[in-house]
Design a protein around this motif. Structure first.
Motif, PDB file in Angstrom:
ATOM      1  N   GLY A   1       0.813  -1.210   0.000  1.00 51.18           N
ATOM      2  CA  GLY A   1       0.000   0.000   0.000  1.00 51.18           C
ATOM      3  C   GLY A   1       0.847   1.260   0.000  1.00 51.18           C
TER       4      GLY A   1
ATOM      5  N   ALA B   1     -10.654  -1.874   3.753  1.00 58.44           N
ATOM      6  CA  ALA B   1     -10.196  -1.486   2.423  1.00 58.44           C
ATOM      7  C   ALA B   1     -10.923  -0.282   1.852  1.00 58.44           C
TER       8      ALA B   1
ATOM      9  N   THR C   1      -6.894   0.314   4.635  1.00 59.59           N
ATOM     10  CA  THR C   1      -5.827  -0.691   4.678  1.00 59.59           C
ATOM     11  C   THR C   1      -6.427  -2.067   4.852  1.00 59.59           C
ATOM     12  N   THR C   2      -5.822  -3.079   4.220  1.00 56.18           N
ATOM     13  CA  THR C   2      -6.088  -4.477   4.530  1.00 56.18           C
ATOM     14  C   THR C   2      -4.784  -5.091   5.032  1.00 56.18           C
TER      15      THR C   2
ATOM     16  N   HIS D   1      -0.222 -11.538  -2.084  1.00 56.63           N
ATOM     17  CA  HIS D   1      -0.938 -10.309  -2.447  1.00 56.63           C
ATOM     18  C   HIS D   1      -1.879 -10.535  -3.634  1.00 56.63           C
TER      19      HIS D   1
ATOM     20  N   MET E   1      -5.301 -10.867  -2.355  1.00 58.76           N
ATOM     21  CA  MET E   1      -5.932  -9.592  -2.018  1.00 58.76           C
ATOM     22  C   MET E   1      -6.524  -8.944  -3.260  1.00 58.76           C
TER      23      MET E   1
ATOM     24  N   VAL F   1      -7.169  -2.358  -4.902  1.00 58.39           N
ATOM     25  CA  VAL F   1      -6.222  -2.653  -3.834  1.00 58.39           C
ATOM     26  C   VAL F   1      -4.929  -1.888  -4.096  1.00 58.39           C
ATOM     27  N   HIS F   2      -4.070  -1.837  -3.066  1.00 59.53           N
ATOM     28  CA  HIS F   2      -2.728  -1.256  -3.174  1.00 59.53           C
ATOM     29  C   HIS F   2      -2.772   0.191  -3.657  1.00 59.53           C
TER      30      HIS F   2
ATOM     31  N   ASP G   1      -4.114   3.227   0.766  1.00 60.80           N
ATOM     32  CA  ASP G   1      -4.125   1.961   1.494  1.00 60.80           C
ATOM     33  C   ASP G   1      -2.750   1.682   2.095  1.00 60.80           C
TER      34      ASP G   1
ATOM     35  N   ASP H   1      -1.828  -1.598   2.560  1.00 61.13           N
ATOM     36  CA  ASP H   1      -1.938  -3.050   2.400  1.00 61.13           C
ATOM     37  C   ASP H   1      -0.612  -3.763   2.679  1.00 61.13           C
TER      38      ASP H   1
END
Length: 314
Positions: free
Chosen positions: A45, A190, A210-211, A234, A237, A244-245, A249, A251
């Motif tokens: 992230g 997320a 964030t995850t 990843h 995810m 994502v990312h 985030d 992550d």
């Protein structure tokens, strides 16, 4: 139907501590592995909140991890790691140095500040110590509380529109490696939402996201192999969430390898067993994330209201 749990990996224990009400909606989750567990991490992230992740690089001195802390409270909540370090020191867990031990306790945080109504209500060392006690006091293979627990207490997804939470899953390898178990625990906070064909990603919305994931395996891995496993995981995810990312985030995926089982390599293709393990890690992450969304219930506080996501699933 059970999707398994990170505690299906022998020796892995999970503990939670949380506070709700009176301005609070946050918590801490601790993953406590057996002594001597190898660890590494991959941070993807653009807005990470982490502690001691540099110590998990394959080129550094200490290959082992004594605990992993997942916490609310953004950068403030990383103080929870101090409480977990204190528990580890009291119990003789850590890297031996003259006069004692130094526990290796990496941590990562989600952004949940103010979701209970009070921006200053965030995890501290005392809450970290409480979560460590909860993990240490749990039985071998104990069920992990999912949804609105621990670091998932104040989690939200979809740019803050729906409730997030803690999820977990496990996958067993096949054939000669059927004794190898890969587990994952996810704290889903997320910017994105569960991916499905035709899904429209949310706008940026308010707040940060964030995850966080811990992958655990009972196989013997080097630190470099643990690092590569975190990187491969990843993919899970990305299969579970869209987007994502992002820049907003933090992550992060940690990998823990307890070393109890040696991977059986095929001499014709020695890398095949590792490829299967890393593919299983990605799948465990995907399912754990969806499990966390599915387990999250509706939450209303002085800080706002977060309905459960209506379309979560595997």
């Amino acid at each position: 139907m059970s999707r398994g749990s990170i505690t299906d990996v022998p020796g892995i224990r999970v503990g939670h501590a949380q506070r709700r009400g009176g301005g609070w909606l946050t918590g801490v989750t601790v993953v406590l592995p057996p002594a001597g567990t190898i660890g590494s991490v991959d941070v993807r992230g653009g807005g990470p909140g982490t502690h001691e992740t540099d110590a998990l690089d394959p080129t550094t001195l200490v290959p082992t991890v004594d605990a992993v802390v997942l916490t609310g409270g953004s950068a403030y909540g990383l103080a929870a790691a101090g409480g977990v370090q204190r528990w580890c020191e009291e119990n003789g867990r850590g890297f031996p140095v003259p006069g004692g031990v130094v526990p290796i306790v990496p941590a990562a945080a989600i952004f949940d500040l103010g979701r209970g109504g009070d921006f200053a209500a965030r995890p501290d060392a005392a809450m970290g110590y409480e979560a460590a006690l909860d993990a240490a006091g749990s039985a071998e293979g104990a069920a992990v509380e999912r949804g609105n627990a621990g670091a998932g207490t104040g989690a939200a997804i979809g740019a803050g529109r729906f409730k997030g939470g803690v999820g977990t899953a496990s996958v067993r390898l096949s054939g000669k490696n059927s004794g190898v178990v890969v587990g994952a625990l996810a704290v889903v906070n997320a910017a994105g939402v569960p991916w499905h064909p035709g899904a429209v990603p949310p706008s940026s919305g308010e707040g940060l996201n964030t995850t966080l994931v811990v992958v655990a395996v009972n196989a013997a891995l080097s630190v470099a192999e643990a690092k590569r496993t975190a990187t491969a995981a990843h993919a899970g995810m990305a299969r579970a969430l869209n987007p994502v990312h992002t820049l907003a985030d933090g992550d992060t995926i940690f990998t823990l390898a307890t070393g109890a089982v040696a991977l059986a390599a095929d001499p014709r293709l020695p890398a095949a067993a590792m490829i299967e393990l890393q593919s299983a890690a990605a799948e465990a992450v995907r399912v754990a994330i969806l499990d966390g969304v599915a387990a999250a219930g509706e939450v209303s506080t002085a800080g706002g209201s977060w309905p459960a996501f209506p379309a979560a699933g595997g």
